[in-house]
Design an enzyme around this catalytic site. Structure first.
Site, PDB file in Angstrom:
ATOM      1  CB  THR A 163      11.200   9.902  -8.689  1.00 16.01           C
ATOM      2  OG1 THR A 163       9.901   9.517  -9.138  1.00 16.01           O
ATOM      3  CG2 THR A 163      11.091  10.489  -7.294  1.00 16.01           C
TER       4      THR A 163
ATOM      5  N   GLY B 179       0.877  -1.184   0.000  1.00 20.73           N
ATOM      6  CA  GLY B 179       0.000   0.000   0.000  1.00 20.73           C
ATOM      7  C   GLY B 179       0.904   1.220   0.000  1.00 20.73           C
TER       8      GLY B 179
ATOM      9  CB  THR C 165      13.339  -0.403  -1.870  1.00 16.64           C
ATOM     10  OG1 THR C 165      13.463   0.356  -0.683  1.00 16.64           O
ATOM     11  CG2 THR C 165      11.982  -1.063  -1.903  1.00 16.64           C
TER      12      THR C 165
ATOM     13  CG  ASP D 102       9.474  -6.635  -6.291  1.00 14.46           C
ATOM     14  OD1 ASP D 102       8.942  -5.794  -7.036  1.00 14.46           O
ATOM     15  OD2 ASP D 102       8.851  -7.281  -5.433  1.00 14.46           O
TER      16      ASP D 102
ATOM     17  N   GLY E   5       9.405  -7.723  -2.593  1.00 13.76           N
ATOM     18  CA  GLY E   5       8.346  -7.215  -1.722  1.00 13.76           C
ATOM     19  C   GLY E   5       8.437  -5.713  -1.550  1.00 13.76           C
TER      20      GLY E   5
ATOM     21  N   GLY F 248       9.363   3.881  -5.304  1.00 11.86           N
ATOM     22  CA  GLY F 248       8.931   5.290  -5.257  1.00 11.86           C
ATOM     23  C   GLY F 248       8.454   5.669  -3.861  1.00 11.86           C
ATOM     24  CG  ASP F 249       5.180   3.630  -2.289  1.00 11.75           C
ATOM     25  OD1 ASP F 249       4.691   4.603  -2.883  1.00 11.75           O
ATOM     26  OD2 ASP F 249       4.768   2.465  -2.412  1.00 11.75           O
TER      27      ASP F 249
ATOM     28  N   GLY G  41      18.097   9.176 -11.161  1.00 13.52           N
ATOM     29  CA  GLY G  41      18.094  10.021  -9.964  1.00 13.52           C
ATOM     30  C   GLY G  41      16.823  10.850  -9.846  1.00 13.52           C
TER      31      GLY G  41
ATOM     32  CG  ASN H 182       4.525   0.211   0.542  1.00 10.31           C
ATOM     33  OD1 ASN H 182       4.266  -0.666   1.372  1.00 10.31           O
ATOM     34  ND2 ASN H 182       4.309   0.044  -0.754  1.00 10.31           N
TER      35      ASN H 182
HETATM   36  O1  RIB Z   1       3.821   1.500  -4.754  1.00  9.25           O
HETATM   37  C1  RIB Z   1       3.759   0.122  -4.518  1.00  9.25           C
HETATM   38  C2  RIB Z   1       2.445  -0.227  -3.891  1.00  9.25           C
HETATM   39  O2  RIB Z   1       1.418   0.056  -4.812  1.00  9.25           O
HETATM   40  C3  RIB Z   1       2.269  -1.687  -3.554  1.00  9.25           C
HETATM   41  O3  RIB Z   1       2.744  -2.018  -2.282  1.00  9.25           O
HETATM   42  C4  RIB Z   1       0.789  -1.901  -3.750  1.00  9.25           C
HETATM   43  O4  RIB Z   1       0.110  -2.177  -2.575  1.00  9.25           O
HETATM   44  C5  RIB Z   1       0.275  -0.643  -4.428  1.00  9.25           C
HETATM   45  O5  RIB Z   1      -0.376   0.159  -3.534  1.00  9.25           O
END
Ligand code: RIB
Length: 305
Positions: free
Chosen positions: A218, A38, A281, A245, A286, A250-251, A223, A42
């Site tokens: 981003t 999410g 990451t 992965d 994951g 981005g989060d 960069g 995240n």
């Molecule tokens: O940005 C990655 C996220 O997007 C995942 O963890 C997924 O849950 C979606 O929200």
């Protein structure tokens, strides 16, 4: 300085494949995993692992996934007193990751879609105690815009990541202190196609002209590009690593950047810290499981001087 994240909490159901299927094609997967994700959660985990003091405001469902979702936030030291339980399923993301680490994601909003303006009105004290608020686009858009407006009234710094991409009404732009987005998202938000450096500059300046104080674009392995009314432009380069992965990269950038700013780091230093966090990451599978600690980020930067 404390950070409030208002946003989504998802259980990611991740299928690994050699290549993404074409429309109409059936393929064999390699493996299936469940892992907390999410965009909101995240970013909260990334900010907390990077050293931030973080509270999450969001919702999980009444299904069995809620426990693992809350545990992942607890384990990262994110305060969960702002998380509601809504009858029904938690948010879910159906993710496919190919051999090069690239993903496709289908969201099932579940409890995230039930986070209302009234829920926020009843928890405005959380905003009163925050210095920064982080928002994305996986909860109802009217709820997000309400938080932006309320935060601005309270002089709480607002970070908005319009992902998945959406068009933003012009009256909302002045409520955004820092808009963080990628190349796809900036095209949707501004309507300007980013094919050249000049087009990128035009899109960033369009956002500033519409009232956003700071834009961070981003650029993946390239960069990031930062432009603010106060500080002008800062370009930082990326790091090339083998990607396992890219989910949550981005989060992680956003959470780590907010934590770095909250701790008083200068802008260029914060951008490099955030870039290193997102690079780390992508080296693990994951979303939340892959997000590094502040000490790991510092060690990576030390090794890449
Ligand atoms: O940005 C990655 C996220 O997007 C995942 O963890 C997924 O849950 C979606 O929200």
């Amino acid at each position: 300085m404390s950070i409030l994240v208002v946003g989504s909490i998802n259980m990611d159901i991740v299928n690994r494949v050699v290549n993404h299927p074409l429309p109409g094609e059936t393929i064999h997967g390699l493996s299936t995993d469940y892992s907390p994700g999410g965009k909101g959660a995240n970013q909260a985990v990334a900010a907390a692992r990077a050293g931030g003091q973080v509270t999450m405001l969001g919702a999980v469902g009444t299904d069995p996934y809620q426990e693992a979702l809350l545990k992942s936030l607890h384990d990262a030291d994110v305060q969960t007193n702002g998380i509601m339980k809504k009858q029904g399923t938690s948010g879910m993301a159906f993710i496919t990751v190919d051999g090069s680490g690239e993903n496709t994601i289908i969201l099932s909003e579940g409890a995230n879609g039930k986070l209302t303006v009234q829920d926020i009105e009843e928890r405005l004290h959380l905003l009163d105690h925050a210095h920064f608020v982080l928002l994305q686009n996986e909860i109802p858009v009217e709820t997000t815009f309400y938080v932006l407006e309320q935060a601005k009234q309270r002089k709480v710094g607002t970070f908005f990541n319009p992902a998945p991409a959406l068009q933003i009404p012009v009256e909302i732009f002045p409520f955004i202190d820092c808009l963080i987005l990628n190349e796809t998202e900036i095209e949707v938000v501004t309507g300007i196609r980013i094919r050249t450096e000049a087009a990128m500059e035009e899109a960033v300046q369009w956002l500033i002209a519409h009232g956003v104080s700071t834009v961070i674009l981003t650029l993946g392995e390239q960069g990031s590009y930062y432009v603010s009314k106060e500080e002008g432009a800062i370009r930082t380069s990326g790091f090339i690593v083998p990607a396992v992965d890219t989910t949550g990269a981005g989060d992680t950038f956003i959470g780590a950047f907010a934590a770095a700013k909250a701790s008083g780091k200068k802008t260029r230093e914060s951008l490099l810290f955030a870039t290193a966090a997102s690079v780390l990451t992508v080296t693990k599978p994951g979303a939340q499981n892959a997000i590094p600690l502040g000490t790991e980020i510092e060690a990576f930067l030390e090794g890449h001087k």
